[in-house]
Design a protein around this motif. Structure first.
Motif, PDB file in Angstrom:
ATOM      1  N   ASP A 125       0.848  -1.186   0.000  1.00 44.04           N
ATOM      2  CA  ASP A 125       0.000   0.000   0.000  1.00 44.04           C
ATOM      3  C   ASP A 125       0.890   1.245   0.000  1.00 44.04           C
ATOM      4  N   THR A 126       0.256   2.400  -0.153  1.00 50.39           N
ATOM      5  CA  THR A 126       1.027   3.632  -0.300  1.00 50.39           C
ATOM      6  C   THR A 126       1.802   3.973   0.966  1.00 50.39           C
ATOM      7  N   LYS A 127       1.196   3.778   2.117  1.00 52.84           N
ATOM      8  CA  LYS A 127       1.846   4.116   3.383  1.00 52.84           C
ATOM      9  C   LYS A 127       3.169   3.384   3.550  1.00 52.84           C
ATOM     10  N   HIS A 128       3.186   2.093   3.262  1.00 54.93           N
ATOM     11  CA  HIS A 128       4.392   1.308   3.505  1.00 54.93           C
ATOM     12  C   HIS A 128       5.387   1.409   2.355  1.00 54.93           C
ATOM     13  N   LEU A 129       4.910   1.714   1.162  1.00 52.96           N
ATOM     14  CA  LEU A 129       5.819   2.065   0.068  1.00 52.96           C
ATOM     15  C   LEU A 129       6.545   3.357   0.410  1.00 52.96           C
ATOM     16  N   GLN A 130       5.800   4.339   0.901  1.00 55.50           N
ATOM     17  CA  GLN A 130       6.391   5.612   1.290  1.00 55.50           C
ATOM     18  C   GLN A 130       7.428   5.420   2.397  1.00 55.50           C
ATOM     19  N   GLU A 131       7.108   4.555   3.343  1.00 57.27           N
ATOM     20  CA  GLU A 131       8.039   4.273   4.435  1.00 57.27           C
ATOM     21  C   GLU A 131       9.371   3.761   3.901  1.00 57.27           C
ATOM     22  N   LEU A 132       9.314   2.810   2.982  1.00 60.46           N
ATOM     23  CA  LEU A 132      10.541   2.236   2.441  1.00 60.46           C
ATOM     24  C   LEU A 132      11.334   3.256   1.627  1.00 60.46           C
ATOM     25  N   VAL A 133      10.638   4.035   0.832  1.00 63.14           N
ATOM     26  CA  VAL A 133      11.312   4.966  -0.075  1.00 63.14           C
ATOM     27  C   VAL A 133      11.839   6.195   0.656  1.00 63.14           C
ATOM     28  N   GLU A 134      10.983   6.834   1.446  1.00 63.40           N
ATOM     29  CA  GLU A 134      11.350   8.128   2.035  1.00 63.40           C
ATOM     30  C   GLU A 134      12.062   7.999   3.375  1.00 63.40           C
ATOM     31  N   GLU A 135      11.740   7.000   4.161  1.00 61.17           N
ATOM     32  CA  GLU A 135      12.377   6.867   5.472  1.00 61.17           C
ATOM     33  C   GLU A 135      13.634   6.017   5.436  1.00 61.17           C
ATOM     34  N   HIS A 136      13.676   5.053   4.506  1.00 59.58           N
ATOM     35  CA  HIS A 136      14.803   4.115   4.501  1.00 59.58           C
ATOM     36  C   HIS A 136      15.611   4.130   3.211  1.00 59.58           C
ATOM     37  N   GLY A 137      15.230   4.984   2.268  1.00 61.48           N
ATOM     38  CA  GLY A 137      16.031   5.167   1.072  1.00 61.48           C
ATOM     39  C   GLY A 137      16.122   3.959   0.156  1.00 61.48           C
ATOM     40  N   ILE A 138      15.082   3.137   0.122  1.00 68.11           N
ATOM     41  CA  ILE A 138      15.085   1.965  -0.748  1.00 68.11           C
ATOM     42  C   ILE A 138      14.666   2.403  -2.153  1.00 68.11           C
ATOM     43  N   PRO A 139      15.482   2.135  -3.162  1.00 63.66           N
ATOM     44  CA  PRO A 139      15.186   2.598  -4.525  1.00 63.66           C
ATOM     45  C   PRO A 139      14.212   1.672  -5.256  1.00 63.66           C
ATOM     46  N   ILE A 140      12.932   1.871  -5.034  1.00 66.51           N
ATOM     47  CA  ILE A 140      11.889   1.041  -5.637  1.00 66.51           C
ATOM     48  C   ILE A 140      11.555   1.570  -7.033  1.00 66.51           C
ATOM     49  N   VAL A 141      11.512   0.678  -8.030  1.00 66.84           N
ATOM     50  CA  VAL A 141      11.190   1.113  -9.395  1.00 66.84           C
ATOM     51  C   VAL A 141       9.753   0.790  -9.793  1.00 66.84           C
ATOM     52  N   SER A 142       9.126  -0.204  -9.129  1.00 65.61           N
ATOM     53  CA  SER A 142       7.752  -0.554  -9.506  1.00 65.61           C
ATOM     54  C   SER A 142       7.032  -1.250  -8.361  1.00 65.61           C
ATOM     55  N   ASN A 143       5.702  -1.213  -8.439  1.00 70.10           N
ATOM     56  CA  ASN A 143       4.846  -1.898  -7.476  1.00 70.10           C
ATOM     57  C   ASN A 143       3.750  -2.594  -8.279  1.00 70.10           C
ATOM     58  N   GLN A 144       3.635  -3.907  -8.121  1.00 72.22           N
ATOM     59  CA  GLN A 144       2.620  -4.672  -8.843  1.00 72.22           C
ATOM     60  C   GLN A 144       1.327  -4.636  -8.034  1.00 72.22           C
ATOM     61  N   VAL A 145       0.255  -4.090  -8.619  1.00 75.00           N
ATOM     62  CA  VAL A 145      -0.993  -3.886  -7.883  1.00 75.00           C
ATOM     63  C   VAL A 145      -2.201  -4.242  -8.742  1.00 75.00           C
TER      64      VAL A 145
END
Length: 241
Positions: free
Chosen positions: A62-82
């Motif tokens: 979901d958006t909340k936990h994607l945001q957590e990974l990207v903005e708080e932990h700097g994980i470079p995510i390129v896509s999300n399958q939904v």
């Protein structure tokens, strides 16, 4: 979660694929209350930096936990399958705006609602007794019934048929193109039953299809007569957890 566990899993996939780098590693996590997914993603980021992974991706976050990974932990995510279809437009609420901000693509599945958004179901009666796959049952009860009813769904199919006929394509082509044209959608995933045919040529017609503003107006007029599905991406798997 030990780094060695993640590295061993990645090495196993490298060996099975016969490659020295995984082009796209997709990661799914069921229970957000178990925070080990953060540690796992940090380990995968390290493996990316070491050259074993080219791109990191997620499935059904979901958006909340994607945001957590990207903005708080700097994980470079390129896509999300939904899950994303003309009936299930939940990604437009939160996921798409966040994905636009961080240039994250969405890989959409459920685009044809398990095959229900096709010519095959135009003009047929309520299929409750003939849903022959778990996928059709899922999208009948969890998507179509949440959006509207069979009568309204038939109205949508008739509209898609009218649009498709004007372009000499199928209902499935129109449904796929509709999702492909949504912001940040990088591709659609279409399932196939090998014993029933792959529909390769029909699916390829989607790439040459260009929907007009009039087409969208006709489709959206029917879609807006139904209900917007509630929640965020992945909620359908976790609401009863």
């Amino acid at each position: 979660m030990p780094f060695e566990l993640i590295e061993a899993a990645v090495d196993s996939r490298l060996s099975r694929l016969g490659v020295d780098k995984i082009d796209l590693l997709q990661f799914h996590w069921w229970d957000y209350s178990n925070k080990q997914y953060i540690e796992a993603m940090k380990h995968m980021k390290t493996l990316k930096e070491r050259g074993k992974i080219r791109n990191l991706a997620l499935t059904n976050f979901d958006t909340k936990h994607l945001q957590e990974l990207v903005e708080e932990h700097g994980i470079p995510i390129v896509s999300n399958q939904v899950q994303f279809s003309m009936l299930d437009r939940r990604p437009l609420n939160k996921m798409v705006p966040f994905a636009e901000k961080h240039d994250i693509k969405l890989l959409a599945y459920g685009v044809l609602c398990g095959g229900l958004l096709t010519d095959k179901y135009l003009g047929v009666r309520d299929p409750t007794e003939t849903l022959d796959t778990a996928s059709k049952q899922k999208y009948w009860y969890g998507t179509i019934n949440e959006w509207g009813d069979w009568q309204l769904f038939q109205k949508l199919l008739r509209t898609l048929k009218e649009v498709g006929d004007s372009h000499r394509v199928s209902i499935a082509n129109v449904a796929q193109r509709y999702v492909l044209d949504q912001p940040q959608v990088g591709g659609v995933i279409i399932g196939a039953r090998l014993s029933k045919g792959l529909h390769v040529n029909d699916n390829l017609a989607t790439y040459d299809l260009k929907l007009t503003s009039e087409d969208y107006a006709k489709i959206d007029d029917v879609l807006n007569q139904g209900r917007m599905l509630r929640g965020d991406c992945g909620d359908e798997y976790r609401r009863y957890a």
